[in-house]
Write an enzyme that holds these catalytic residues in place. Sequence first.
Site, PDB file in Angstrom:
ATOM      1  N   ASP A   1       9.183   2.371   1.657  1.00 40.74           N
ATOM      2  CA  ASP A   1       8.047   3.140   2.147  1.00 40.74           C
ATOM      3  C   ASP A   1       7.969   2.960   3.660  1.00 40.74           C
ATOM      4  O   ASP A   1       7.607   1.902   4.157  1.00 40.74           O
ATOM      5  CB  ASP A   1       6.760   2.640   1.474  1.00 40.74           C
TER       6      ASP A   1
ATOM      7  N   LYS B   1       2.529   9.704   8.301  1.00 42.94           N
ATOM      8  CA  LYS B   1       1.845   9.249   9.527  1.00 42.94           C
ATOM      9  C   LYS B   1       2.497   9.725  10.830  1.00 42.94           C
ATOM     10  O   LYS B   1       2.239  10.839  11.254  1.00 42.94           O
ATOM     11  CB  LYS B   1       1.691   7.726   9.487  1.00 42.94           C
TER      12      LYS B   1
ATOM     13  N   PHE C   1       0.858  -1.190   0.000  1.00 43.08           N
ATOM     14  CA  PHE C   1       0.000   0.000   0.000  1.00 43.08           C
ATOM     15  C   PHE C   1       0.890   1.234   0.000  1.00 43.08           C
ATOM     16  O   PHE C   1       1.740   1.378   0.873  1.00 43.08           O
ATOM     17  CB  PHE C   1      -0.939   0.038   1.205  1.00 43.08           C
TER      18      PHE C   1
END
Length: 402
Positions: free
Chosen positions: A233, A262, A148
């Site tokens: 990532d 995040k 993702f």
Amino acid sequence: MSHPFASDDIPQEVLGGQDFCPYIPVFGAPKIMFVRGSGTELWASDGRRYLDFLSGIAVVSLGHCNPAVSGAIAAQAAELMHVSNFFSNPVATRAAMAINSLMRDAGAGDGQVFFCNSGAEATEAAIKIARKFGGRGRHAIVSAFGSFHGRTLGALALTGQPAKHEVFQPMPDGFRYVTFGDLDGLAGAIDPTVSAVMLEPIQGEGGVVPADPGYLQAVQELCRERGLLFMMDEVQTGFCRTGRWFGFEHAGVSPDVVTFAKGMGNGMPVGAVWARRDIAAVMKPGDHGSTYSGTAIATAAVNAVIEEMKRIDACALATAAGTRIRGLLLGEPGIDHIRGEGLLLGVALAGERDANTVAAELLSLGLIVNAVNASTLRLAPPLTVSDAEIDEACSLIRTVLA
Ligand SMILES: *Cc1c(COP(=O)(O)O)cnc(C)c1O
């Protein structure tokens, strides 16, 4: 007519006179309306307290409204919020240098930072760096099935979940996917059109699936042999979430390009991409940009997060708390195994137990977790979670699974 928001939790004054949900319905029906948070706790509009073991999806790593971060944001808001990229500001400069020094300490060497506003934007920047690095005709990027990387069109194309692409076809060209963990498959996917490989050290949205350290080391070696960028990532795994500053440190690798978001803002929308200096040098003025790149208000949050994480040794807290959770849950009825590192944990349920049902039952008991897939609960509480809160949450989980 029944209001999509209508529930005891949501007072009429919030709804006003409107009889339909104000949001474009991409998220499904909202479950609860929260009005206040502190540490691991959230309070709903009906006054009910919840324990947050999801942290806004691994975002509020220092707890809701952490005084150091919220205080820094408030102070910065009164001092200077934003200039533009024609100019600089000391806050963003400090944040970029702090990120680079963390990356250097993690063994990745010296690099430079581009700030953005989200994980997807960090992915977009990484895609453009890879394309600029590869040059025309060498633009393809390989990622993993189950990965993702975000929801904007480029980030979605890099995301190895073809079902999510389907209704948005045609997707941008130049993306291909391999089985996560299969080195031969990756080697076979590399041809002269490929410029980079992008992987998560632990697939977060994909179900909390850690990469084998040997696999990441071999991927790095393969990338170096073939002259490809090795990109990671770290949007979900970065900033102490897994018990190290960055997830790649568990494997002892040193990626060329790394994305963050995040946890780096503790709720302030901010992201970044870091690239080693020789790679960053391929980007020239005009190649990329964002009005809000390095805005003082967002980077004030980043500086406060980094300082506070260092001060409290958030990585050590994540490791200790993760160990405590495993100790309380492993071997309990209804639990098959637990995946992940630090405080990014996937609790794999035994038998045919549906994780969505379990998560809903836990929510009704006041514990927020998320069913990351049909058989796995994701636990990602703030790294500041207390032993008492862990014990309370694990006892609720044991009760529901018993
Ligand atoms: C959440 C996430 C993203 C996307 O971040 P947004 O801020 O939602 O755009 C990208 N990569 C990973 C690994 C993520 O977990």
